[in-house]
Design a protein around this motif. Structure first.
Motif, PDB file in Angstrom:
ATOM      1  N   SER A   1     -60.692  42.050 -13.678  1.00  0.00           N
ATOM      2  CA  SER A   1     -61.099  41.963 -12.287  1.00  0.00           C
ATOM      3  C   SER A   1     -62.314  42.869 -12.107  1.00  0.00           C
ATOM      4  O   SER A   1     -62.415  43.923 -12.726  1.00  0.00           O
ATOM      5  CB  SER A   1     -59.960  42.365 -11.352  1.00  0.00           C
ATOM      6  N   GLY A   2     -63.243  42.423 -11.275  1.00  0.00           N
ATOM      7  CA  GLY A   2     -64.473  43.181 -11.089  1.00  0.00           C
ATOM      8  C   GLY A   2     -65.546  42.833 -12.094  1.00  0.00           C
ATOM      9  O   GLY A   2     -66.611  43.417 -12.086  1.00  0.00           O
ATOM     10  N   SER A   3     -65.286  41.831 -12.957  1.00  0.00           N
ATOM     11  CA  SER A   3     -66.310  41.505 -13.944  1.00  0.00           C
ATOM     12  C   SER A   3     -67.270  40.459 -13.392  1.00  0.00           C
ATOM     13  O   SER A   3     -68.250  40.129 -14.031  1.00  0.00           O
ATOM     14  CB  SER A   3     -65.665  40.996 -15.226  1.00  0.00           C
ATOM     15  N   GLY A   4     -66.979  39.914 -12.220  1.00  0.00           N
ATOM     16  CA  GLY A   4     -67.893  38.960 -11.611  1.00  0.00           C
ATOM     17  C   GLY A   4     -67.561  37.523 -11.911  1.00  0.00           C
ATOM     18  O   GLY A   4     -68.302  36.624 -11.519  1.00  0.00           O
ATOM     19  N   LYS A   5     -66.426  37.259 -12.585  1.00  0.00           N
ATOM     20  CA  LYS A   5     -66.136  35.880 -12.958  1.00  0.00           C
ATOM     21  C   LYS A   5     -65.823  35.024 -11.739  1.00  0.00           C
ATOM     22  O   LYS A   5     -66.279  33.892 -11.640  1.00  0.00           O
ATOM     23  CB  LYS A   5     -65.012  35.815 -13.999  1.00  0.00           C
TER      24      LYS A   5
ATOM     25  N   ALA B   1     -49.036  41.590 -11.991  1.00  0.00           N
ATOM     26  CA  ALA B   1     -50.285  41.342 -11.260  1.00  0.00           C
ATOM     27  C   ALA B   1     -51.485  42.017 -11.913  1.00  0.00           C
ATOM     28  O   ALA B   1     -52.556  42.053 -11.331  1.00  0.00           O
ATOM     29  CB  ALA B   1     -50.133  41.808  -9.820  1.00  0.00           C
ATOM     30  N   LEU B   2     -51.317  42.567 -13.102  1.00  0.00           N
ATOM     31  CA  LEU B   2     -52.398  43.375 -13.675  1.00  0.00           C
ATOM     32  C   LEU B   2     -53.207  42.623 -14.719  1.00  0.00           C
ATOM     33  O   LEU B   2     -52.725  41.708 -15.364  1.00  0.00           O
ATOM     34  CB  LEU B   2     -51.806  44.634 -14.326  1.00  0.00           C
TER      35      LEU B   2
ATOM     36  N   LEU C   1     -57.195  53.692  -4.776  1.00  0.00           N
ATOM     37  CA  LEU C   1     -56.872  53.640  -6.195  1.00  0.00           C
ATOM     38  C   LEU C   1     -56.966  52.192  -6.693  1.00  0.00           C
ATOM     39  O   LEU C   1     -56.750  51.258  -5.931  1.00  0.00           O
ATOM     40  CB  LEU C   1     -55.447  54.150  -6.421  1.00  0.00           C
ATOM     41  N   SER C   2     -57.260  52.051  -7.980  1.00  0.00           N
ATOM     42  CA  SER C   2     -57.304  50.701  -8.556  1.00  0.00           C
ATOM     43  C   SER C   2     -55.878  50.208  -8.786  1.00  0.00           C
ATOM     44  O   SER C   2     -54.916  50.973  -8.683  1.00  0.00           O
ATOM     45  CB  SER C   2     -58.054  50.739  -9.872  1.00  0.00           C
ATOM     46  N   GLY C   3     -55.757  48.940  -9.096  1.00  0.00           N
ATOM     47  CA  GLY C   3     -54.440  48.346  -9.302  1.00  0.00           C
ATOM     48  C   GLY C   3     -53.627  49.076 -10.365  1.00  0.00           C
ATOM     49  O   GLY C   3     -52.450  49.361 -10.184  1.00  0.00           O
TER      50      GLY C   3
ATOM     51  N   ASP D   1     -63.575  25.073 -25.244  1.00  0.00           N
ATOM     52  CA  ASP D   1     -64.608  24.720 -26.212  1.00  0.00           C
ATOM     53  C   ASP D   1     -65.651  25.825 -26.277  1.00  0.00           C
ATOM     54  O   ASP D   1     -66.076  26.222 -27.342  1.00  0.00           O
ATOM     55  CB  ASP D   1     -65.292  23.415 -25.799  1.00  0.00           C
ATOM     56  N   ARG D   2     -66.062  26.277 -25.067  1.00  0.00           N
ATOM     57  CA  ARG D   2     -67.031  27.368 -25.031  1.00  0.00           C
ATOM     58  C   ARG D   2     -66.440  28.492 -24.206  1.00  0.00           C
ATOM     59  O   ARG D   2     -65.605  28.281 -23.345  1.00  0.00           O
ATOM     60  CB  ARG D   2     -68.334  26.894 -24.385  1.00  0.00           C
ATOM     61  N   ILE D   3     -66.909  29.684 -24.440  1.00  0.00           N
ATOM     62  CA  ILE D   3     -66.372  30.820 -23.713  1.00  0.00           C
ATOM     63  C   ILE D   3     -67.511  31.753 -23.314  1.00  0.00           C
ATOM     64  O   ILE D   3     -68.509  31.866 -24.032  1.00  0.00           O
ATOM     65  CB  ILE D   3     -65.306  31.543 -24.581  1.00  0.00           C
ATOM     66  N   ILE D   4     -67.366  32.338 -22.128  1.00  0.00           N
ATOM     67  CA  ILE D   4     -68.314  33.357 -21.691  1.00  0.00           C
ATOM     68  C   ILE D   4     -67.494  34.600 -21.376  1.00  0.00           C
ATOM     69  O   ILE D   4     -66.568  34.531 -20.565  1.00  0.00           O
ATOM     70  CB  ILE D   4     -69.081  32.917 -20.428  1.00  0.00           C
ATOM     71  N   ILE D   5     -67.772  35.698 -22.022  1.00  0.00           N
ATOM     72  CA  ILE D   5     -67.038  36.936 -21.747  1.00  0.00           C
ATOM     73  C   ILE D   5     -67.910  37.801 -20.862  1.00  0.00           C
ATOM     74  O   ILE D   5     -69.070  38.086 -21.190  1.00  0.00           O
ATOM     75  CB  ILE D   5     -66.659  37.651 -23.061  1.00  0.00           C
ATOM     76  N   MET D   6     -67.371  38.179 -19.698  1.00  0.00           N
ATOM     77  CA  MET D   6     -68.168  38.940 -18.742  1.00  0.00           C
ATOM     78  C   MET D   6     -67.638  40.353 -18.597  1.00  0.00           C
ATOM     79  O   MET D   6     -66.436  40.587 -18.591  1.00  0.00           O
ATOM     80  CB  MET D   6     -68.160  38.250 -17.376  1.00  0.00           C
ATOM     81  N   GLN D   7     -68.549  41.290 -18.490  1.00  0.00           N
ATOM     82  CA  GLN D   7     -68.183  42.680 -18.255  1.00  0.00           C
ATOM     83  C   GLN D   7     -69.122  43.227 -17.190  1.00  0.00           C
ATOM     84  O   GLN D   7     -70.334  43.210 -17.365  1.00  0.00           O
ATOM     85  CB  GLN D   7     -68.321  43.491 -19.549  1.00  0.00           C
ATOM     86  N   GLU D   8     -68.568  43.675 -16.107  1.00  0.00           N
ATOM     87  CA  GLU D   8     -69.323  44.275 -15.012  1.00  0.00           C
ATOM     88  C   GLU D   8     -70.565  43.462 -14.645  1.00  0.00           C
ATOM     89  O   GLU D   8     -71.663  44.001 -14.499  1.00  0.00           O
ATOM     90  CB  GLU D   8     -69.694  45.714 -15.357  1.00  0.00           C
ATOM     91  N   GLY D   9     -70.406  42.164 -14.518  1.00  0.00           N
ATOM     92  CA  GLY D   9     -71.500  41.315 -14.049  1.00  0.00           C
ATOM     93  C   GLY D   9     -72.348  40.725 -15.144  1.00  0.00           C
ATOM     94  O   GLY D   9     -73.074  39.765 -14.914  1.00  0.00           O
ATOM     95  N   TYR D  10     -72.308  41.300 -16.333  1.00  0.00           N
ATOM     96  CA  TYR D  10     -73.135  40.784 -17.430  1.00  0.00           C
ATOM     97  C   TYR D  10     -72.310  39.892 -18.342  1.00  0.00           C
ATOM     98  O   TYR D  10     -71.163  40.222 -18.654  1.00  0.00           O
ATOM     99  CB  TYR D  10     -73.674  41.939 -18.276  1.00  0.00           C
TER     100      TYR D  10
END
Lengths: 312, 352
Positions: free
Chosen positions: A49-53, B200-201, B171-173, A225-234
């Motif tokens: 969560s928070g990665s922008g997906k 939920a994590l 706080l975060s989850g 088939d394809r995958i995109i791994i996102m971290q903090e928006g990138y």
């Protein structure tokens, strides 16, 4: 071959705070990929969560405005939808499936009314027979039938059934793309595979491209088939799913893979806390690095060295 | 009990349930309804052990743990059976106790990590107020000593004492989850009940929280009852797992045995449907839906969805019988159950 979905250098910035103390958060930075029209596939976007997906998915659905870059569906930009006719035409191409089926349906409304409305508005069906035929057709595709669903309320169906109804509703206008945002995370483990197998069948039998958003690498490996791994928006690593997941290269992709709980040594292994140091260090450098294409088809975001060149 | 004779271990039973039945009984406008959420459950949890309870939603997992945590309210009623805790030499039955004795039992001896820990903390109270509200009374210490103990305990869970000043939304989850675990374990209970603590994590946070829960359990040497529908979590946490289906335990055994040689078709299904990295063969999905507990199917409750069902299954209820050391299964055809796919591959040294 023409592209059904083109995402070019898309970024999203959220402004936080007031006029004087305004901060900007980069939710998605410079994302780009293309989906070809006659090549149905399952494209998975993974991240915490928070990665922008989810933001990326909402931009594709046109639910979020785009700060920079452009998203084109069937050659037309999503931000250019100004009137109802254009919006409906867009909705015939791209349809969403949301995370929690219990929240997606109004508890006071029969679930088949959602299907009815979709058939009338998106398909232009007018007579009762046409509407019912369209509903039944879509429900058959997900392994249900109109007789099972007609007149039922959301609480009368199990989570797995309800999620299948949500997918059936999305399938009514015969869309080219289905955007599924964590479609299985609220569904029981025992019913999860029905949904995942269904997404796989949609690609193989109906030729629907599925953009599958998840944080679960095990199901991602299973269907994509394809995958995109996102971290903090990138996007830190993208490419063919098996290639990437069998031997991830970026530290964050490795961290995600290590976090999948193994079942081989059931009852004997003990979980160890995840080691985030290398992944966090890599995240700090994401802004300056760039995606480098490898021989095996994947792209990995690599940091720049001191002299400005990318370390390959 | 029949199954433990040949494998008497030094570990004693901390919790023993015998023929437990808990039904939701309602009477609206003269229409009586009875939902049999827990129907004839007998099991025991040993000292210093993680006992996992698995099953899909509406199989009665949460009702079962509410029943032995003595946290039931009408319309849920205890119909039959006994609950017995053994702490040291003290044997207690929470249903024989009055309110004061129960308060004494809770938190100090038995604590409960609730489902949906993301939202159980009061949003308008700082974390430290929650600690004071719940734990201060039970610790029997002066104020200064209490806060020292709380801060020491937070350190065990790798939380900085600063979280005490925070509100839950700051706080975060994962942090919130750790705070709830800290709250539940601060009084060093002998018995911890965890209801879906990581559902939920995110994956990375889930691994952290599980590792921490395991760590704190070892330090306190408490028994843990761990409830989740995710079998891959059980594979990494539990010593023994009980599989619940429609209000009954259908199989119970050591975790590794359930994964390698399940003796109930439902367990075989649960284990074989787990997707794994490195495996793209099609996984079977169980058709049908969980039974309505107000009118459960006759005979074995799993028979409408069971691939092995025979005539007998539709009429007679299979008893939970011993099928091996520490291993019980409630299936007429338990000898015929085979793992559906070679789900569990022994891990080899070289990986692709």
């Amino acid at each position: 071959m023409s592209a059904i979905l083109e995402v070019t250098n898309v970024s999203k910035r959220f402004a936080m705070g007031g006029i004087l103390s305004r901060n900007y958060v980069n939710a998605v930075v410079d994302a780009g990929f293309t989906i070809e029209e006659d090549q149905p596939e399952v494209l998975t976007i993974v991240g915490e969560s928070g990665s922008g997906k989810t933001t990326l998915a909402r931009m594709i659905l046109g639910l979020e405005s785009i700060s920079e870059g452009d998203i084109k569906v069937a050659g037309r930009s999503v931000s250019g939808r100004v009137n109802r006719a254009q919006r409906l035409s867009f909705m015939r191409h791209v349809q969403p499936v949301f995370q929690n089926p219990f929240e997606a349906f109004n508890p006071l409304k029969e679930v088949d009314r959602y299907l009815q409305a979709s058939a009338r508005v998106l398909l232009g069906a007018t007579s009762r027979a046409q509407v019912e035929a369209a509903m039944d057709d879509a429900l058959q595709k997900v392994g249900l039938s109109l007789a099972e669903v007609k007149g039922r309320f959301a609480h009368e169906l199990s989570g797995g059934q309800l999620q299948r109804v949500a997918i059936a509703r999305a399938l009514i206008p015969n869309p080219a793309i289905l955007v599924a945002d964590e479609p299985v995370s609220m569904v029981d483990a025992s019913l999860r595979m029905t949904i995942v197998n269904l997404l796989r069948d949609l690609r193989d039998q109906l030729g629907v491209t599925v953009i599958y958003i998840t944080h679960d690498l095990a199901t991602a490996y299973y269907i994509s088939d394809r995958i995109i791994i996102m971290q903090e928006g990138y996007a830190v690593e993208m490419g063919p799913a098996r290639v990437v997941l069998d031997a991830p290269e970026h530290p964050y992709a490795k961290l995600l893979k290590d976090s999948v709980l193994p079942v081989e040594n059931a009852g004997k292994s003990r979980v160890q806390p995840a080691d985030r140091k290398t992944a966090q260090a890599a995240a700090k450098l994401s802004g300056t690095g760039e995606l480098v294409l490898r021989d095996d088809g994947r792209s990995v975001r690599l940091p720049r060295d001191g002299d400005g060149s990318v370390a390959v | 009990m029949a199954f433990s004779e040949e494998t008497v271990r030094e570990q004693r039973d901390v919790l023993t349930l015998n023929g437990l039945k808990a039904y939701y009984q309602t009477n609206y406008f003269g229409v009586e309804r009875e939902v049999r959420a827990v129907d004839d459950v007998s099991l025991s949890v040993r000292e210093d052990e993680v006992y996992g309870i698995a099953g899909e939603s509406s199989s009665g997992k949460t009702t079962l743990i509410k029943t032995f945590a003595a946290a039931i309210r009408p319309p849920l009623r205890l119909i039959d059976g006994t609950v017995e805790y053994k702490f040291g030499d003290r044997v207690v039955n929470p249903y024989d106790m009055d309110e004061d004795e129960l308060n004494d039992l809770r938190w100090k001896h038995v604590s409960y990590i609730m489902q949906g820990s993301m939202s159980v903390l009061n949003p308008v109270r700082r974390i430290k107020k929650s600690f004071r509200d719940f734990a201060f009374e039970h610790m029997d210490r002066s104020r200064a000593e209490f806060w020292n103990a709380v801060e020491d305990h937070l350190k065990l869970l790798y939380l900085s004492p600063d979280v005490l000043e925070a509100y839950p939304h700051q706080l975060s989850g994962g942090m919130r989850q750790r705070v709830t675990i800290a709250l539940a374990t601060v009084c060093h209970p002998e018995f911890i009940i965890a209801d879906e603590p990581t559902t939920a994590l995110d994956v990375v946070v889930q691994k952290d929280v599980l590792a921490m829960l395991d760590d704190i359990r070892k330090k306190l040497r408490s028994s843990v009852v761990f409830v989740t529908h995710d079998m891959s979590v059980h594979a990494n946490m539990a010593d023994r797992v009980g599989i619940m289906y429609a209000g009954r335990i259908v199989e119970e055994g050591p975790t590794s045995e359930l994964f390698t040689s399940p003796k109930h078709p439902y367990t075989a299904h649960l284990v074989s449907s787990l997707p794994q990295i490195g495996d793209t063969t099609r996984k079977p999905a169980l058709e049908g839906r969980p039974p309505n507990l107000a009118e459960p199917p006759r005979g074995c409750r799993f028979h409408p969805r069971c691939p092995l069902a025979i005539e007998k299954c539709t009429t007679d209820v299979p008893p939970l019988e011993s099928v091996g050391a520490n291993h019980r299964s409630a299936c007429w055809r338990s000898a015929d159950v085979r793992p559906l796919t070679p789900a569990v591959k022994p891990k080899t040294g070289e990986s692709a």
